[in-house]
Design a protein around this motif. Structure first.
Motif, PDB file in Angstrom:
ATOM      1  N   GLY A  72       0.829  -1.082  -0.037  1.00 36.06           N
ATOM      2  CA  GLY A  72       0.009  -0.041  -0.036  1.00 36.06           C
ATOM      3  C   GLY A  72       0.817   1.425   0.051  1.00 36.06           C
ATOM      4  O   GLY A  72       0.476   2.273  -0.608  1.00 36.06           O
ATOM      5  N   ARG A  73       1.939   1.283   0.641  1.00 36.34           N
ATOM      6  CA  ARG A  73       2.689   2.414   0.489  1.00 36.34           C
ATOM      7  C   ARG A  73       3.449   2.956  -0.512  1.00 36.34           C
ATOM      8  O   ARG A  73       3.248   4.026  -0.952  1.00 36.34           O
ATOM      9  N   ILE A  74       3.713   1.839  -1.516  1.00 37.59           N
ATOM     10  CA  ILE A  74       4.254   2.107  -2.632  1.00 37.59           C
ATOM     11  C   ILE A  74       3.130   2.527  -3.654  1.00 37.59           C
ATOM     12  O   ILE A  74       3.361   3.396  -4.301  1.00 37.59           O
TER      13      ILE A  74
ATOM     14  N   VAL B  63      10.845  -1.868   6.450  1.00 34.39           N
ATOM     15  CA  VAL B  63       9.772  -2.606   5.802  1.00 34.39           C
ATOM     16  C   VAL B  63       9.126  -3.559   7.103  1.00 34.39           C
ATOM     17  O   VAL B  63       8.235  -3.385   7.548  1.00 34.39           O
ATOM     18  N   ARG B  64      10.021  -4.373   7.632  1.00 34.88           N
ATOM     19  CA  ARG B  64       9.642  -5.267   8.945  1.00 34.88           C
ATOM     20  C   ARG B  64      10.870  -5.971   9.238  1.00 34.88           C
ATOM     21  O   ARG B  64      11.833  -6.098   8.995  1.00 34.88           O
TER      22      ARG B  64
ATOM     23  N   PRO C 188      15.091 -12.094  14.692  1.00 35.86           N
ATOM     24  CA  PRO C 188      16.175 -11.523  15.544  1.00 35.86           C
ATOM     25  C   PRO C 188      17.571 -10.814  14.833  1.00 35.86           C
ATOM     26  O   PRO C 188      18.052 -11.688  14.070  1.00 35.86           O
ATOM     27  N   ASN C 189      17.773  -9.533  14.720  1.00 36.56           N
ATOM     28  CA  ASN C 189      19.058  -9.034  14.208  1.00 36.56           C
ATOM     29  C   ASN C 189      18.826  -9.146  12.555  1.00 36.56           C
ATOM     30  O   ASN C 189      19.875  -9.174  11.905  1.00 36.56           O
ATOM     31  N   LYS C 190      17.758  -9.071  11.849  1.00 34.13           N
ATOM     32  CA  LYS C 190      17.538  -9.346  10.674  1.00 34.13           C
ATOM     33  C   LYS C 190      16.373  -8.429  10.257  1.00 34.13           C
ATOM     34  O   LYS C 190      14.929  -8.663  10.551  1.00 34.13           O
ATOM     35  N   GLU C 191      16.463  -7.570   9.245  1.00 33.69           N
ATOM     36  CA  GLU C 191      15.402  -6.593   8.872  1.00 33.69           C
ATOM     37  C   GLU C 191      15.293  -6.549   7.455  1.00 33.69           C
ATOM     38  O   GLU C 191      16.359  -6.847   6.698  1.00 33.69           O
ATOM     39  N   MET C 192      14.108  -6.135   6.937  1.00 35.42           N
ATOM     40  CA  MET C 192      13.823  -5.910   5.552  1.00 35.42           C
ATOM     41  C   MET C 192      13.835  -4.654   5.342  1.00 35.42           C
ATOM     42  O   MET C 192      13.019  -3.849   5.929  1.00 35.42           O
ATOM     43  N   MET C 193      14.568  -4.021   4.487  1.00 35.42           N
ATOM     44  CA  MET C 193      14.564  -2.589   4.194  1.00 35.42           C
ATOM     45  C   MET C 193      14.320  -2.455   2.490  1.00 35.42           C
ATOM     46  O   MET C 193      14.472  -3.150   1.697  1.00 35.42           O
ATOM     47  N   CYS C 194      14.051  -1.152   2.342  1.00 36.43           N
ATOM     48  CA  CYS C 194      13.437  -0.669   1.057  1.00 36.43           C
ATOM     49  C   CYS C 194      14.471   0.508   0.770  1.00 36.43           C
ATOM     50  O   CYS C 194      14.092   1.654   1.808  1.00 36.43           O
TER      51      CYS C 194
END
Length: 522
Positions: free
Chosen positions: A307-309, A469-470, A474-480
Protein backbone atom coordinates in the motif's frame (compact mmCIF):
# COMPACT_ATOMS: atom_id res chain seq x y z
CA UNK A 1 0.70 11.12 68.15
CA UNK A 2 -2.79 9.64 68.38
CA UNK A 3 -4.60 9.96 65.06
CA UNK A 4 -8.25 8.97 64.66
CA UNK A 5 -8.70 5.79 62.60
CA UNK A 6 -10.83 7.54 59.97
CA UNK A 7 -8.20 10.23 59.42
CA UNK A 8 -5.36 7.67 59.23
CA UNK A 9 -7.33 5.74 56.65
CA UNK A 10 -7.99 8.89 54.60
CA UNK A 11 -4.29 9.81 54.70
CA UNK A 12 -3.26 6.32 53.63
CA UNK A 13 -5.75 6.37 50.76
CA UNK A 14 -4.60 9.81 49.62
CA UNK A 15 -1.01 8.64 49.58
CA UNK A 16 -1.45 5.18 48.09
CA UNK A 17 -4.35 5.32 45.65
CA UNK A 18 -2.79 7.85 43.22
CA UNK A 19 0.41 5.81 43.17
CA UNK A 20 -1.45 2.59 42.54
CA UNK A 21 -3.47 4.22 39.78
CA UNK A 22 -0.19 5.17 38.08
CA UNK A 23 1.23 1.66 38.57
CA UNK A 24 -1.94 0.11 37.20
CA UNK A 25 -1.84 2.32 34.11
CA UNK A 26 1.79 1.28 33.60
CA UNK A 27 0.81 -2.34 33.93
CA UNK A 28 -2.05 -2.04 31.43
CA UNK A 29 0.26 -0.28 28.97
CA UNK A 30 2.93 -2.97 29.31
CA UNK A 31 0.28 -5.67 28.90
CA UNK A 32 -0.86 -4.08 25.63
CA UNK A 33 2.73 -4.07 24.43
CA UNK A 34 3.04 -7.76 25.28
CA UNK A 35 -0.16 -8.54 23.37
CA UNK A 36 0.96 -6.65 20.26
CA UNK A 37 4.56 -7.92 20.32
CA UNK A 38 5.89 -8.20 16.78
CA UNK A 39 5.93 -11.98 16.48
CA UNK A 40 2.88 -12.36 18.74
CA UNK A 41 4.85 -14.74 20.93
CA UNK A 42 4.10 -15.02 24.62
CA UNK A 43 6.25 -16.49 27.36
CA UNK A 44 4.59 -18.84 29.80
CA UNK A 45 4.50 -16.26 32.58
CA UNK A 46 3.50 -13.12 30.71
CA UNK A 47 -0.07 -12.87 32.01
CA UNK A 48 1.36 -10.97 35.00
CA UNK A 49 5.05 -10.05 34.71
CA UNK A 50 7.16 -11.10 37.69
CA UNK A 51 7.89 -7.46 38.45
CA UNK A 52 4.26 -6.97 39.53
CA UNK A 53 4.52 -9.81 42.01
CA UNK A 54 7.56 -8.11 43.47
CA UNK A 55 5.61 -4.86 43.71
CA UNK A 56 2.82 -6.62 45.55
CA UNK A 57 5.29 -8.17 47.97
CA UNK A 58 6.76 -4.74 48.59
CA UNK A 59 3.41 -3.11 49.27
CA UNK A 60 2.37 -5.95 51.55
CA UNK A 61 5.08 -4.72 53.90
CA UNK A 62 3.44 -1.28 54.04
CA UNK A 63 1.24 -1.35 57.20
CA UNK A 64 -2.45 -1.24 56.47
CA UNK A 65 -2.04 -1.10 52.70
CA UNK A 66 -4.30 -3.96 51.72
CA UNK A 67 -6.48 -3.22 54.71
CA UNK A 68 -7.19 0.20 53.19
CA UNK A 69 -7.75 -1.33 49.79
CA UNK A 70 -10.20 -3.91 51.08
CA UNK A 71 -12.12 -1.56 53.32
CA UNK A 72 -12.85 0.71 50.40
CA UNK A 73 -13.34 -1.89 47.62
CA UNK A 74 -10.55 -0.28 45.62
CA UNK A 75 -10.72 -2.63 42.64
CA UNK A 76 -8.85 -0.79 39.88
CA UNK A 77 -5.79 -2.82 40.91
CA UNK A 78 -7.25 -6.37 41.01
CA UNK A 79 -7.03 -8.27 44.27
CA UNK A 80 -5.92 -11.23 42.19
CA UNK A 81 -2.38 -9.91 42.57
CA UNK A 82 -2.43 -10.77 46.25
CA UNK A 83 -2.61 -14.48 45.60
CA UNK A 84 -0.16 -15.86 43.07
CA UNK A 85 -2.24 -19.04 42.69
CA UNK A 86 -5.11 -16.96 41.30
CA UNK A 87 -2.88 -15.90 38.40
CA UNK A 88 -3.71 -19.28 36.88
CA UNK A 89 -7.48 -18.74 37.23
CA UNK A 90 -8.02 -19.11 33.49
CA UNK A 91 -5.48 -21.85 32.91
CA UNK A 92 -6.71 -25.26 31.73
CA UNK A 93 -6.35 -28.33 33.94
CA UNK A 94 -2.63 -28.88 34.75
CA UNK A 95 -2.80 -32.51 33.56
CA UNK A 96 -2.73 -31.33 29.93
CA UNK A 97 0.97 -30.39 30.24
CA UNK A 98 2.99 -32.34 27.65
CA UNK A 99 -0.05 -33.43 25.60
CA UNK A 100 0.85 -34.07 21.94
CA UNK A 101 -2.49 -35.42 20.70
CA UNK A 102 -5.36 -33.05 21.36
CA UNK A 103 -7.87 -34.32 23.94
CA UNK A 104 -10.45 -31.55 24.29
CA UNK A 105 -12.22 -33.20 27.22
CA UNK A 106 -9.06 -32.99 29.35
CA UNK A 107 -9.26 -29.20 29.45
CA UNK A 108 -12.34 -29.08 31.67
CA UNK A 109 -11.90 -27.12 34.87
CA UNK A 110 -14.23 -25.68 37.49
CA UNK A 111 -13.54 -22.21 38.89
CA UNK A 112 -15.38 -19.98 41.33
CA UNK A 113 -16.71 -16.72 39.90
CA UNK A 114 -18.90 -13.94 41.31
CA UNK A 115 -22.49 -13.70 40.05
CA UNK A 116 -25.21 -11.10 40.38
CA UNK A 117 -28.89 -12.05 40.60
CA UNK A 118 -31.01 -9.88 38.28
CA UNK A 119 -34.65 -9.87 37.19
CA UNK A 120 -34.80 -11.04 33.59
CA UNK A 121 -36.78 -8.01 32.34
CA UNK A 122 -33.86 -5.61 33.04
CA UNK A 123 -31.04 -7.87 31.88
CA UNK A 124 -30.41 -6.23 28.50
CA UNK A 125 -30.28 -2.68 29.84
CA UNK A 126 -28.07 -3.71 32.75
CA UNK A 127 -25.55 -5.54 30.57
CA UNK A 128 -24.85 -2.37 28.61
CA UNK A 129 -24.02 -0.53 31.83
CA UNK A 130 -21.92 -3.36 33.29
CA UNK A 131 -20.14 -4.42 30.08
CA UNK A 132 -16.69 -3.76 31.61
CA UNK A 133 -17.47 -5.82 34.71
CA UNK A 134 -19.07 -8.94 33.23
CA UNK A 135 -17.03 -12.05 32.51
CA UNK A 136 -15.76 -12.20 28.93
CA UNK A 137 -14.57 -15.64 27.81
CA UNK A 138 -14.67 -17.35 24.38
CA UNK A 139 -17.88 -19.32 23.84
CA UNK A 140 -19.26 -18.36 27.25
CA UNK A 141 -22.64 -16.75 27.89
CA UNK A 142 -22.52 -13.85 30.33
CA UNK A 143 -26.04 -14.60 31.55
CA UNK A 144 -27.22 -18.01 32.77
CA UNK A 145 -30.46 -19.35 34.26
CA UNK A 146 -30.97 -19.12 38.00
CA UNK A 147 -31.76 -22.72 39.08
CA UNK A 148 -33.64 -21.39 42.12
CA UNK A 149 -35.73 -18.66 40.47
CA UNK A 150 -37.14 -18.88 36.95
CA UNK A 151 -37.93 -15.14 36.91
CA UNK A 152 -34.31 -14.19 37.52
CA UNK A 153 -31.00 -14.66 35.79
CA UNK A 154 -27.41 -14.83 37.03
CA UNK A 155 -24.92 -12.42 35.50
CA UNK A 156 -21.35 -13.77 35.50
CA UNK A 157 -18.86 -11.18 36.72
CA UNK A 158 -15.13 -10.99 36.12
CA UNK A 159 -13.26 -12.01 39.30
CA UNK A 160 -10.47 -9.59 38.33
CA UNK A 161 -12.92 -6.69 38.54
CA UNK A 162 -14.44 -7.59 41.90
CA UNK A 163 -12.86 -7.01 45.33
CA UNK A 164 -11.69 -9.79 47.61
CA UNK A 165 -14.93 -9.57 49.60
CA UNK A 166 -17.04 -10.04 46.48
CA UNK A 167 -18.47 -6.55 46.59
CA UNK A 168 -18.96 -4.19 43.68
CA UNK A 169 -17.41 -0.76 43.48
CA UNK A 170 -19.30 2.45 44.12
CA UNK A 171 -19.89 3.17 40.40
CA UNK A 172 -21.38 -0.28 39.80
CA UNK A 173 -23.50 -0.07 42.97
CA UNK A 174 -24.91 3.23 41.76
CA UNK A 175 -25.93 1.59 38.47
CA UNK A 176 -27.65 -1.24 40.32
CA UNK A 177 -29.48 1.25 42.48
CA UNK A 178 -30.96 2.85 39.37
CA UNK A 179 -32.40 -0.54 38.34
CA UNK A 180 -33.49 -1.38 41.90
CA UNK A 181 -31.20 -4.42 41.99
CA UNK A 182 -29.76 -5.93 45.16
CA UNK A 183 -25.93 -5.40 44.97
CA UNK A 184 -25.27 -8.62 46.87
CA UNK A 185 -22.71 -10.71 44.95
CA UNK A 186 -22.70 -14.52 45.28
CA UNK A 187 -20.24 -17.25 44.36
CA UNK A 188 -20.87 -19.67 41.52
CA UNK A 189 -19.02 -22.80 40.43
CA UNK A 190 -18.41 -22.35 36.69
CA UNK A 191 -17.15 -25.19 34.52
CA UNK A 192 -14.76 -24.04 31.80
CA UNK A 193 -14.25 -26.31 28.80
CA UNK A 194 -11.84 -26.36 25.87
CA UNK A 195 -14.15 -23.96 24.02
CA UNK A 196 -13.79 -21.32 26.75
CA UNK A 197 -9.99 -21.08 26.64
CA UNK A 198 -8.00 -18.88 24.29
CA UNK A 199 -5.37 -20.25 21.91
CA UNK A 200 -2.51 -18.81 23.93
CA UNK A 201 -3.89 -20.20 27.20
CA UNK A 202 -4.19 -23.70 25.73
CA UNK A 203 -0.71 -23.73 24.23
CA UNK A 204 0.86 -22.26 27.36
CA UNK A 205 -0.73 -25.06 29.40
CA UNK A 206 0.41 -27.80 26.99
CA UNK A 207 3.97 -26.81 26.10
CA UNK A 208 6.80 -27.32 28.62
CA UNK A 209 6.77 -24.60 31.26
CA UNK A 210 9.07 -21.68 30.54
CA UNK A 211 9.15 -22.17 26.73
CA UNK A 212 7.86 -19.63 24.23
CA UNK A 213 4.32 -20.10 23.01
CA UNK A 214 3.55 -19.15 19.41
CA UNK A 215 -0.06 -18.07 19.01
CA UNK A 216 0.52 -16.01 15.86
CA UNK A 217 0.38 -17.09 12.26
CA UNK A 218 -0.17 -15.71 8.78
CA UNK A 219 -3.62 -16.26 7.35
CA UNK A 220 -3.94 -16.78 3.62
CA UNK A 221 -7.56 -17.50 2.83
CA UNK A 222 -8.40 -20.83 4.48
CA UNK A 223 -4.75 -21.55 5.29
CA UNK A 224 -2.92 -20.79 8.54
CA UNK A 225 0.80 -20.53 7.86
CA UNK A 226 2.97 -21.21 10.91
CA UNK A 227 6.71 -20.99 11.34
CA UNK A 228 7.31 -23.23 14.34
CA UNK A 229 10.51 -23.32 16.34
CA UNK A 230 12.40 -26.51 17.12
CA UNK A 231 11.05 -26.90 20.66
CA UNK A 232 7.49 -26.66 19.35
CA UNK A 233 7.80 -29.37 16.70
CA UNK A 234 6.79 -32.29 18.99
CA UNK A 235 3.48 -30.48 19.48
CA UNK A 236 3.02 -29.34 15.87
CA UNK A 237 -0.12 -31.35 15.10
CA UNK A 238 -1.81 -30.22 18.32
CA UNK A 239 -0.85 -26.59 17.66
CA UNK A 240 -2.26 -26.80 14.13
CA UNK A 241 -5.54 -28.26 15.37
CA UNK A 242 -5.94 -25.59 18.06
CA UNK A 243 -5.35 -22.86 15.44
CA UNK A 244 -8.08 -24.37 13.25
CA UNK A 245 -10.49 -24.80 16.18
CA UNK A 246 -10.10 -21.23 17.39
CA UNK A 247 -10.21 -19.42 14.04
CA UNK A 248 -13.43 -19.80 12.02
CA UNK A 249 -12.83 -20.19 8.29
CA UNK A 250 -9.38 -21.77 8.63
CA UNK A 251 -9.45 -25.38 7.46
CA UNK A 252 -5.76 -26.07 6.93
CA UNK A 253 -2.64 -25.43 9.02
CA UNK A 254 0.81 -25.66 7.43
CA UNK A 255 4.34 -25.25 8.72
CA UNK A 256 7.30 -24.02 6.69
CA UNK A 257 10.08 -26.63 6.72
CA UNK A 258 12.83 -24.82 4.85
CA UNK A 259 13.97 -21.29 4.03
CA UNK A 260 13.20 -19.51 0.76
CA UNK A 261 16.38 -20.24 -1.12
CA UNK A 262 15.28 -21.56 -4.51
CA UNK A 263 14.96 -19.82 -7.83
CA UNK A 264 11.20 -19.43 -7.63
CA UNK A 265 11.00 -18.00 -4.06
CA UNK A 266 8.57 -20.61 -2.75
CA UNK A 267 9.26 -22.99 0.12
CA UNK A 268 8.48 -26.54 1.13
CA UNK A 269 5.72 -26.90 3.66
CA UNK A 270 4.10 -29.60 5.72
CA UNK A 271 0.35 -29.84 6.18
CA UNK A 272 -0.02 -30.24 9.95
CA UNK A 273 -3.76 -30.81 10.03
CA UNK A 274 -6.79 -30.18 7.84
CA UNK A 275 -7.29 -30.23 4.10
CA UNK A 276 -4.32 -30.48 1.72
CA UNK A 277 -5.80 -28.11 -0.85
CA UNK A 278 -3.37 -25.18 -1.19
CA UNK A 279 -5.28 -23.23 -3.84
CA UNK A 280 -6.66 -20.33 -1.86
CA UNK A 281 -8.28 -16.92 -2.15
CA UNK A 282 -7.32 -13.89 -0.10
CA UNK A 283 -7.95 -10.15 -0.04
CA UNK A 284 -5.39 -7.43 0.44
CA UNK A 285 -6.11 -3.70 0.32
CA UNK A 286 -9.58 -4.39 -1.16
CA UNK A 287 -8.19 -6.53 -4.00
CA UNK A 288 -8.77 -10.28 -4.40
CA UNK A 289 -5.96 -12.71 -5.24
CA UNK A 290 -6.11 -16.42 -6.00
CA UNK A 291 -3.08 -18.73 -6.17
CA UNK A 292 -1.56 -22.05 -5.16
CA UNK A 293 0.20 -21.16 -1.91
CA UNK A 294 2.53 -24.17 -2.20
CA UNK A 295 3.94 -23.01 -5.55
CA UNK A 296 4.21 -19.20 -5.37
CA UNK A 297 5.50 -16.58 -2.94
CA UNK A 298 2.98 -14.68 -0.83
CA UNK A 299 3.54 -12.83 2.43
CA UNK A 300 0.57 -11.26 4.19
CA UNK A 301 2.92 -9.18 6.35
CA UNK A 302 3.83 -7.07 3.29
CA UNK A 303 0.33 -5.67 2.89
CA UNK A 304 1.29 -2.29 4.40
CA UNK A 305 4.37 -2.04 2.22
CA UNK A 306 2.39 -2.79 -0.93
CA UNK A 307 0.00 0.00 0.00
CA UNK A 308 2.85 2.42 0.75
CA UNK A 309 4.34 2.07 -2.72
CA UNK A 310 0.96 2.35 -4.43
CA UNK A 311 0.35 5.62 -2.53
CA UNK A 312 3.43 7.07 -4.27
CA UNK A 313 1.88 6.52 -7.70
CA UNK A 314 -0.58 8.73 -9.52
CA UNK A 315 -2.77 7.96 -12.55
CA UNK A 316 -0.70 7.84 -15.74
CA UNK A 317 2.55 6.82 -14.05
CA UNK A 318 4.52 3.85 -15.35
CA UNK A 319 5.41 0.95 -13.04
CA UNK A 320 7.95 -1.75 -13.88
CA UNK A 321 7.58 -4.66 -11.44
CA UNK A 322 10.68 -6.81 -11.90
CA UNK A 323 9.71 -9.60 -9.47
CA UNK A 324 5.93 -9.30 -9.59
CA UNK A 325 4.81 -12.59 -8.05
CA UNK A 326 1.03 -12.92 -8.35
CA UNK A 327 0.55 -9.15 -8.62
CA UNK A 328 0.37 -7.39 -5.20
CA UNK A 329 2.13 -4.29 -6.62
CA UNK A 330 1.08 -4.58 -10.26
CA UNK A 331 -2.69 -5.07 -9.89
CA UNK A 332 -3.42 -2.19 -7.47
CA UNK A 333 -1.19 0.06 -9.62
CA UNK A 334 -3.25 -0.86 -12.68
CA UNK A 335 -6.42 -0.20 -10.68
CA UNK A 336 -5.01 3.28 -10.11
CA UNK A 337 -4.81 3.76 -13.89
CA UNK A 338 -1.05 3.36 -14.12
CA UNK A 339 0.68 1.70 -17.05
CA UNK A 340 2.19 -1.52 -15.67
CA UNK A 341 4.87 -3.91 -16.90
CA UNK A 342 4.91 -6.98 -14.61
CA UNK A 343 7.40 -9.82 -14.71
CA UNK A 344 8.14 -13.03 -12.79
CA UNK A 345 10.46 -15.92 -13.56
CA UNK A 346 8.31 -18.54 -11.80
CA UNK A 347 5.88 -20.07 -14.36
CA UNK A 348 3.32 -20.67 -11.58
CA UNK A 349 3.51 -17.05 -10.43
CA UNK A 350 3.14 -15.92 -14.03
CA UNK A 351 0.09 -18.17 -14.47
CA UNK A 352 -1.61 -16.78 -11.36
CA UNK A 353 -0.59 -13.24 -12.28
CA UNK A 354 -2.53 -13.61 -15.53
CA UNK A 355 -5.43 -15.14 -13.61
CA UNK A 356 -5.53 -12.32 -11.06
CA UNK A 357 -5.33 -9.67 -13.77
CA UNK A 358 -8.50 -11.10 -15.31
CA UNK A 359 -10.10 -11.63 -11.90
CA UNK A 360 -9.63 -7.93 -11.09
CA UNK A 361 -10.43 -6.75 -14.65
CA UNK A 362 -7.04 -5.13 -15.32
CA UNK A 363 -5.75 -7.61 -17.91
CA UNK A 364 -5.89 -4.87 -20.57
CA UNK A 365 -3.79 -2.50 -18.44
CA UNK A 366 -0.89 -4.82 -17.52
CA UNK A 367 1.77 -6.18 -19.84
CA UNK A 368 2.90 -9.50 -18.27
CA UNK A 369 6.26 -11.20 -18.80
CA UNK A 370 7.74 -14.54 -17.75
CA UNK A 371 11.47 -13.81 -17.85
CA UNK A 372 14.57 -13.64 -15.73
CA UNK A 373 14.64 -10.29 -13.93
CA UNK A 374 17.88 -9.17 -15.60
CA UNK A 375 16.55 -10.04 -19.04
CA UNK A 376 13.35 -8.15 -18.26
CA UNK A 377 15.35 -5.04 -17.36
CA UNK A 378 17.59 -5.29 -20.42
CA UNK A 379 14.64 -5.96 -22.72
CA UNK A 380 11.15 -4.51 -22.15
CA UNK A 381 12.20 -2.04 -19.43
CA UNK A 382 15.09 -0.60 -21.45
CA UNK A 383 12.90 -0.30 -24.53
CA UNK A 384 10.11 1.51 -22.69
CA UNK A 385 12.47 3.80 -20.77
CA UNK A 386 14.18 4.80 -24.01
CA UNK A 387 10.81 5.75 -25.42
CA UNK A 388 9.62 7.61 -22.31
CA UNK A 389 12.87 9.51 -21.70
CA UNK A 390 13.15 10.63 -25.31
CA UNK A 391 10.22 12.95 -24.65
CA UNK A 392 10.87 16.43 -23.36
CA UNK A 393 9.82 17.12 -19.77
CA UNK A 394 6.91 19.30 -20.83
CA UNK A 395 5.64 16.52 -23.11
CA UNK A 396 5.82 13.82 -20.40
CA UNK A 397 3.61 14.33 -17.37
CA UNK A 398 4.08 10.92 -15.72
CA UNK A 399 6.77 9.52 -13.45
CA UNK A 400 8.57 6.21 -13.82
CA UNK A 401 8.95 3.65 -11.01
CA UNK A 402 10.90 0.38 -10.91
CA UNK A 403 10.01 -2.00 -8.06
CA UNK A 404 12.52 -4.75 -7.23
CA UNK A 405 11.07 -6.89 -4.43
CA UNK A 406 13.49 -9.78 -4.15
CA UNK A 407 15.19 -8.96 -0.84
CA UNK A 408 17.75 -11.76 -0.98
CA UNK A 409 19.14 -10.75 -4.40
CA UNK A 410 17.55 -7.60 -5.84
CA UNK A 411 20.38 -5.28 -4.84
CA UNK A 412 22.75 -7.33 -7.02
CA UNK A 413 20.65 -6.43 -10.08
CA UNK A 414 21.38 -2.72 -9.70
CA UNK A 415 24.55 -2.97 -11.81
CA UNK A 416 22.22 -3.37 -14.82
CA UNK A 417 21.57 0.38 -14.69
CA UNK A 418 25.21 1.35 -15.25
CA UNK A 419 25.29 3.03 -18.70
CA UNK A 420 21.85 1.49 -19.25
CA UNK A 421 20.66 3.91 -21.95
CA UNK A 422 22.26 5.49 -24.99
CA UNK A 423 22.35 9.21 -25.67
CA UNK A 424 21.91 11.93 -23.12
CA UNK A 425 19.04 12.81 -20.78
CA UNK A 426 16.41 15.15 -22.13
CA UNK A 427 14.63 15.15 -18.78
CA UNK A 428 15.60 15.58 -15.16
CA UNK A 429 12.66 13.36 -14.12
CA UNK A 430 14.53 10.05 -14.23
CA UNK A 431 13.19 6.65 -13.07
CA UNK A 432 12.84 5.99 -9.34
CA UNK A 433 13.93 2.58 -8.10
CA UNK A 434 12.43 0.91 -5.02
CA UNK A 435 14.85 -1.91 -4.19
CA UNK A 436 14.37 -4.34 -1.29
CA UNK A 437 17.09 -6.02 0.72
CA UNK A 438 17.71 -7.88 3.96
CA UNK A 439 20.26 -6.61 6.43
CA UNK A 440 21.79 -8.01 9.63
CA UNK A 441 23.93 -4.92 10.14
CA UNK A 442 23.78 -2.79 13.30
CA UNK A 443 22.88 0.11 11.00
CA UNK A 444 20.71 -1.54 8.30
CA UNK A 445 19.94 1.73 6.46
CA UNK A 446 23.64 2.52 6.06
CA UNK A 447 24.43 -1.07 5.11
CA UNK A 448 21.80 -1.21 2.34
CA UNK A 449 22.83 2.19 0.97
CA UNK A 450 26.51 1.24 0.82
CA UNK A 451 25.78 -2.04 -0.97
CA UNK A 452 23.51 -0.26 -3.47
CA UNK A 453 26.25 2.32 -4.11
CA UNK A 454 28.76 -0.47 -4.74
CA UNK A 455 26.62 -2.00 -7.50
CA UNK A 456 25.72 1.36 -9.03
CA UNK A 457 29.28 2.68 -8.90
CA UNK A 458 28.28 6.06 -7.47
CA UNK A 459 27.35 7.73 -4.20
CA UNK A 460 23.69 8.03 -3.20
CA UNK A 461 24.39 10.34 -0.28
CA UNK A 462 21.59 12.88 -0.11
CA UNK A 463 19.91 11.26 -3.11
CA UNK A 464 18.10 8.28 -1.54
CA UNK A 465 15.77 7.28 1.30
CA UNK A 466 15.62 4.03 3.24
CA UNK A 467 12.51 2.56 4.82
CA UNK A 468 12.26 -0.22 7.41
CA UNK A 469 9.69 -2.65 6.02
CA UNK A 470 9.63 -5.22 8.82
CA UNK A 471 11.69 -7.22 11.26
CA UNK A 472 12.15 -10.65 9.68
CA UNK A 473 13.99 -12.36 12.54
CA UNK A 474 16.17 -11.34 15.47
CA UNK A 475 18.87 -9.03 14.07
CA UNK A 476 17.50 -9.29 10.53
CA UNK A 477 15.57 -6.43 8.92
CA UNK A 478 13.87 -6.05 5.56
CA UNK A 479 14.65 -2.64 4.09
CA UNK A 480 13.56 -0.68 1.03
CA UNK A 481 15.94 1.85 -0.53
CA UNK A 482 14.38 4.33 -2.96
CA UNK A 483 16.35 6.61 -5.26
CA UNK A 484 16.20 8.30 -8.63
CA UNK A 485 18.81 6.69 -10.88
CA UNK A 486 21.60 9.28 -11.26
CA UNK A 487 22.08 10.51 -14.81
CA UNK A 488 25.80 9.72 -14.67
CA UNK A 489 24.89 6.08 -14.02
CA UNK A 490 21.94 5.69 -16.38
CA UNK A 491 23.36 7.18 -19.60
CA UNK A 492 26.40 6.22 -21.61
CA UNK A 493 26.95 9.78 -22.88
CA UNK A 494 26.41 12.68 -20.56
CA UNK A 495 25.10 16.13 -21.47
CA UNK A 496 28.06 18.16 -22.76
CA UNK A 497 28.07 21.88 -23.35
CA UNK A 498 29.04 22.79 -26.85
CA UNK A 499 31.10 25.50 -25.28
CA UNK A 500 33.08 24.84 -22.16
CA UNK A 501 33.24 27.97 -20.02
CA UNK A 502 36.68 26.96 -18.80
CA UNK A 503 38.25 27.11 -22.28
CA UNK A 504 39.69 30.27 -23.77
CA UNK A 505 37.38 32.10 -26.18
CA UNK A 506 39.72 31.36 -29.10
CA UNK A 507 39.31 27.60 -28.63
CA UNK A 508 35.51 27.58 -28.35
CA UNK A 509 33.48 26.43 -31.36
CA UNK A 510 31.83 29.25 -33.19
CA UNK A 511 28.14 28.95 -34.14
CA UNK A 512 28.89 28.41 -37.84
CA UNK A 513 31.64 25.89 -37.28
CA UNK A 514 30.97 22.22 -37.72
CA UNK A 515 31.32 20.00 -34.69
CA UNK A 516 33.86 17.17 -34.90
CA UNK A 517 31.02 14.66 -35.20
CA UNK A 518 29.51 16.55 -38.14
CA UNK A 519 32.88 16.63 -39.93
CA UNK A 520 33.21 12.88 -39.57
CA UNK A 521 29.80 12.26 -41.09
CA UNK A 522 30.01 14.81 -43.89
Amino acid sequence: VNVPEERAEAWARALLEPGMRILWRLYRYSARLLKTELFRTAASNTSFPEVWLLLVQYFERAPGFFWVVRRNSFFTMPEILENKADLELYSPHPEVRGMTTLDRAAFKRTIVVPVLKVKKEVINKLLKSLKHTTLQRPGLKRVIDDPKDEDSRLVLLDPHKISAEYSLGEAEQEILKQFNIDPQVSKYNLELTYDNFKTEEILRAVLPEGQDVTSGFSRIGHIAHLNLRDHQLPYKHLIGQVIIDKNPGITSAVNKINIIDNTYRNFQMEVLVGEANMITKTRENYITYEFDFSKVYWNSRLSTEHGRIIELLKPGDVLFDVFAGVGPFAIPAAKKKCSVFANDLNPESYKWLLHNCKLNKVDKKIKPFNMDGRDFLLGPVKEELTKELSLLTEERKNTLHIVMNLPALAIEFLDVFKHFLDGKPCSTDLPTVHCYSFSKHDNPAKDVQERAEAFLGTSLEGRCSTHLVRNVAPNKEMMCISFQIPAEVLFKKQCTHEESPTEPASKRLRPNEDSPEEKLTS
